[in-house]
Design an enzyme around this catalytic site. Structure first.
Site, mmCIF file in Angstrom:
data_model
loop_
_atom_site.group_PDB
_atom_site.id
_atom_site.type_symbol
_atom_site.label_atom_id
_atom_site.label_comp_id
_atom_site.label_asym_id
_atom_site.label_seq_id
_atom_site.Cartn_x
_atom_site.Cartn_y
_atom_site.Cartn_z
ATOM 1 N N ASP A 39 5.791 36.333 32.178
ATOM 2 C CA ASP A 39 6.556 35.498 33.088
ATOM 3 C C ASP A 39 7.381 34.673 32.495
ATOM 4 O O ASP A 39 8.174 34.095 33.409
ATOM 5 C CB ASP A 39 5.496 35.133 34.079
ATOM 6 C CG ASP A 39 4.500 34.244 33.801
ATOM 7 O OD1 ASP A 39 4.633 33.809 32.306
ATOM 8 O OD2 ASP A 39 3.721 33.613 34.301
ATOM 9 N N SER A 40 7.527 34.235 31.496
ATOM 10 C CA SER A 40 8.489 33.504 30.743
ATOM 11 C C SER A 40 9.900 34.001 31.057
ATOM 12 O O SER A 40 10.777 32.994 30.958
ATOM 13 C CB SER A 40 8.285 33.324 29.434
ATOM 14 O OG SER A 40 8.058 34.403 28.819
ATOM 15 N N ASP A 55 2.060 40.134 32.255
ATOM 16 C CA ASP A 55 1.546 38.836 32.737
ATOM 17 C C ASP A 55 1.553 38.994 34.275
ATOM 18 O O ASP A 55 2.340 39.751 34.941
ATOM 19 C CB ASP A 55 2.660 37.754 32.669
ATOM 20 C CG ASP A 55 2.158 37.047 31.435
ATOM 21 O OD1 ASP A 55 1.376 36.925 30.847
ATOM 22 O OD2 ASP A 55 3.160 36.119 30.948
ATOM 23 N N LYS A 88 -2.445 39.982 31.436
ATOM 24 C CA LYS A 88 -2.734 38.677 30.981
ATOM 25 C C LYS A 88 -2.765 37.898 32.244
ATOM 26 O O LYS A 88 -1.892 37.687 33.163
ATOM 27 C CB LYS A 88 -1.654 38.214 29.833
ATOM 28 C CG LYS A 88 -1.924 36.776 29.689
ATOM 29 C CD LYS A 88 -1.209 36.392 28.191
ATOM 30 C CE LYS A 88 0.173 35.905 28.627
ATOM 31 N NZ LYS A 88 0.228 34.901 29.459
ATOM 32 N N GLU A 146 -4.041 33.330 33.177
ATOM 33 C CA GLU A 146 -4.036 32.196 32.849
ATOM 34 C C GLU A 146 -5.312 31.289 33.381
ATOM 35 O O GLU A 146 -5.581 31.769 34.701
ATOM 36 C CB GLU A 146 -2.667 31.227 33.062
ATOM 37 C CG GLU A 146 -1.495 31.853 32.583
ATOM 38 C CD GLU A 146 -0.031 31.082 32.993
ATOM 39 O OE1 GLU A 146 0.734 31.311 32.479
ATOM 40 O OE2 GLU A 146 -0.509 30.046 33.494
ATOM 41 N N GLU A 176 -2.131 28.244 23.563
ATOM 42 C CA GLU A 176 -0.709 27.722 23.629
ATOM 43 C C GLU A 176 -0.794 26.137 23.328
ATOM 44 O O GLU A 176 -1.193 25.634 24.180
ATOM 45 C CB GLU A 176 0.093 28.151 24.740
ATOM 46 C CG GLU A 176 1.665 27.699 24.993
ATOM 47 C CD GLU A 176 2.407 28.460 25.875
ATOM 48 O OE1 GLU A 176 3.502 28.131 25.986
ATOM 49 O OE2 GLU A 176 1.855 29.251 26.631
#
Length: 265
Positions: A44-45, A83, A113, A115, A183
């Site tokens: 999602d970056s 993501d 993925k 978070e 990260e």
């Protein structure tokens, strides 16, 4: 679909590092498909790198599905992780199941993925695994929580925060996550987590002792001349290469040199 147990086998710990690259488009995905890279992350970056936003928060599930489909077309034989974006899984277990299910069904990705390492997230990870959806975890600087952290800052520096991160990593591993991204945490903490969890850790700014590394393709290629975080090594300088090529094209169009006989019918 690639074999998750072959690529992300815990038996690789201390033996073979895992290489992961973040990609958002067909052209680059096709190039990655020609390389020995182990896995592609559709992150999602893209909200920042591809869309130009200041954070990942505006990215929607539909946009993630679109980009993951595109990357799969370019790299049909690679292990692809997608993501789940902000608010596509945090509101309820049911919403998380629906979002992960849509991503798997509509994109042909191999895993998702998510978070965080709260009890809620660990419960979601366990349920998704039970229904057949592999999940990669993500701890440390989790960009979807950027406002809570007060910006893009190194996490896990204090004794309390490092202990919390380690507990969450163990909990994610025990809940069924097949791998965990770490990260922007101190290298020593990255080493400790990697030693204590039973799954592979993938670092980005987490030191050399993680079980693998991930970088955004645009970043490692040097497409943004102004982006230089400490964790980034630029393996090329595509910004200058692309700029020079466009300037050459412009000059040849202006001069009439292009198109010549070789490019005319």
């Amino acid at each position: 679909m690639k074999n998750i147990h072959k690529i992300f086998s815990p038996e690789k710990k201390g033996k073979e590092k895992i290489s992961v690259v973040t990609c958002y488009d067909f052209s680059f995905a096709r190039i990655l498909g020609e390389t020995p890279i182990d896995s592609i992350l559709v992150g999602d970056s893209l909200g920042m790198v591809f869309q130009g936003n200041s954070s990942t928060l505006p990215v929607t599930l539909e946009e993630m599905i679109y980009h993951t489909k595109v990357v799969r077309r370019g790299a049909p034989d690679k292990f692809i992780i997608a993501d789940l974006p902000f608010l596509s899984y945090q509101t309820s277990i049911e919403e998380g199941i629906r979002s992960a299910g849509r991503m798997m069904k509509e994109t042909d990705c191999d895993a998702v993925k998510i978070e965080g390492g709260s009890d809620f997230i660990c419960e979601l990870v366990a349920i998704l695994k039970q229904i057949g959806i592999p999940v990669m975890g993500h701890l440390g600087l989790t960009p979807q929580s950027v406002h809570v952290f007060g910006g893009h800052r190194v996490q896990g520096k204090g004794e309390e925060s490092s202990a919390k991160l380690l507990r969450e990593a163990v909990a994610l591993s025990e809940s069924g996550a097949f791998s965990i991204v770490l990260e922007m945490i101190p290298a020593e903490l990255g080493k400790r987590v990697s030693e204590e969890v039973g799954v592979l850790t993938i670092g980005i700014g987490a030191g050399p002792d993680c079980d693998g590394q991930v970088l955004v393709l645009n970043d490692l290629l040097g497409l943004d001349a102004n982006f230089q975080p400490k964790f980034l090594k630029k393996f090329s300088n595509l910004h200058s290469i692309v700029k020079d090529a466009i300037e050459s094209y412009h000059e040849e169009v202006r001069s009439g040199e292009f198109p010549g006989k070789d490019h005319s019918f």
